[in-house]
Design a protein around this motif. Structure first.
Motif, short mmCIF file in Angstrom:
data_model
loop_
_atom_site.label_atom_id
_atom_site.label_comp_id
_atom_site.label_asym_id
_atom_site.label_seq_id
_atom_site.Cartn_x
_atom_site.Cartn_y
_atom_site.Cartn_z
N MET A 64 0.84 -1.19 0.00
CA MET A 64 0.00 0.00 0.00
C MET A 64 0.88 1.25 0.00
SD MET A 64 -3.11 -1.16 0.14
CE MET A 64 -4.39 -0.38 1.08
N ILE A 65 0.44 2.27 -0.69
CA ILE A 65 1.18 3.54 -0.73
C ILE A 65 0.90 4.30 0.56
CG2 ILE A 65 1.37 5.77 -1.90
CD1 ILE A 65 0.54 4.26 -4.49
N ASN A 66 1.97 4.82 1.18
CA ASN A 66 1.77 5.55 2.43
C ASN A 66 2.33 6.97 2.41
OD1 ASN A 66 4.47 5.01 2.62
ND2 ASN A 66 4.35 3.80 4.48
N LYS A 67 2.99 7.38 1.32
CA LYS A 67 3.45 8.77 1.20
C LYS A 67 3.90 9.04 -0.22
CE LYS A 67 8.26 8.03 2.54
NZ LYS A 67 9.33 8.39 3.44
N VAL A 68 4.00 10.32 -0.57
CA VAL A 68 4.56 10.73 -1.85
C VAL A 68 6.05 10.94 -1.62
CG1 VAL A 68 4.57 12.51 -3.63
CG2 VAL A 68 2.41 11.84 -2.57
N GLY A 69 6.87 10.21 -2.33
CA GLY A 69 8.31 10.28 -2.11
C GLY A 69 8.99 11.33 -2.97
N GLN A 70 8.79 11.24 -4.29
CA GLN A 70 9.46 12.15 -5.21
C GLN A 70 8.49 12.59 -6.30
OE1 GLN A 70 12.66 9.58 -6.51
NE2 GLN A 70 14.01 10.32 -4.90
N ILE A 71 8.69 13.82 -6.75
CA ILE A 71 7.91 14.38 -7.84
C ILE A 71 8.88 14.73 -8.95
CG2 ILE A 71 6.41 16.28 -8.54
CD1 ILE A 71 5.66 16.40 -5.45
N MET A 72 8.62 14.23 -10.15
CA MET A 72 9.51 14.47 -11.27
C MET A 72 9.11 15.78 -11.96
SD MET A 72 11.11 11.76 -10.81
CE MET A 72 10.99 10.07 -10.35
N VAL A 73 10.10 16.65 -12.15
CA VAL A 73 9.90 17.88 -12.90
C VAL A 73 10.91 17.86 -14.03
CG1 VAL A 73 9.99 20.41 -12.84
CG2 VAL A 73 9.02 19.16 -10.91
N TYR A 74 10.42 17.97 -15.27
CA TYR A 74 11.27 17.90 -16.45
C TYR A 74 11.59 19.32 -16.90
CZ TYR A 74 9.42 13.24 -16.07
OH TYR A 74 9.07 12.01 -15.58
N VAL A 75 12.89 19.63 -16.99
CA VAL A 75 13.33 20.99 -17.28
C VAL A 75 14.29 21.00 -18.47
CG1 VAL A 75 13.03 21.76 -14.89
CG2 VAL A 75 15.24 20.86 -15.62
N ASP A 76 14.38 22.15 -19.11
CA ASP A 76 15.29 22.31 -20.24
C ASP A 76 16.73 22.50 -19.79
OD1 ASP A 76 13.26 22.17 -22.25
OD2 ASP A 76 12.70 24.23 -21.79
N ASN A 77 16.93 23.18 -18.66
CA ASN A 77 18.28 23.48 -18.17
C ASN A 77 18.36 23.10 -16.69
OD1 ASN A 77 20.60 24.78 -17.09
ND2 ASN A 77 20.61 26.19 -18.83
N GLN A 78 18.94 21.96 -16.42
CA GLN A 78 19.01 21.47 -15.04
C GLN A 78 19.82 22.37 -14.13
OE1 GLN A 78 20.21 17.47 -16.44
NE2 GLN A 78 18.85 16.71 -14.83
#
Length: 126
Positions: free
Chosen positions: A1-15
């Protein structure tokens, strides 16, 4: 079961610019950085080193080549703060594009944009 949000992916042009924005302007910390030497590089940033949820900054062009069907749009993120007015002023003083403060039933909210015009929201939490 999922119990938290760990990471959110954000896609960028210039890291590198994205890391500077999140660390120097917004005040996040770099939790980790990985580079496989073959173009796959990602940087994990978060409000604090101890934060349970973090943002992973990925190279949009590389991800598009590796996973052509993936949605590269920016997720709609809502951040919470108990220093709402101070944060609004701080971001404004750093010449970050911020929206008007809006009163909602759940509390006051404003949005801000990163250097690539991705918008994020902040809600006051007392």
């Amino acid at each position: 079961m999922i119990n938290k949000v760990g990471q959110i992916m954000v896609y960028v042009d210039n890291q590198d610019e994205a890391v500077r924005f999140w660390t120097e302007k917004v005040g996040f910390s770099v939790k980790a950085e990985e580079d496989n030497g073959q173009g796959m590089r990602w940087i994990e940033v978060a409000p604090t080193k101890e934060a349970e949820t973090s943002i992973i900054l990925h190279n949009k062009e590389f991800v598009a080549k590796m996973s052509p069907g993936i949605n590269l749009g920016t997720p709609s993120l809502m951040f919470f703060t108990d220093q709402f007015d101070e944060l609004y002023t701080d971001l404004s003083n750093k010449e970050i594009k911020v929206g008007e403060i809006v009163n909602m039933p759940a509390g006051r909210i404003f949005n801000f944009a990163d250097d690539e015009e991705n918008y994020f929201a902040v809600m006051e939490q007392k």
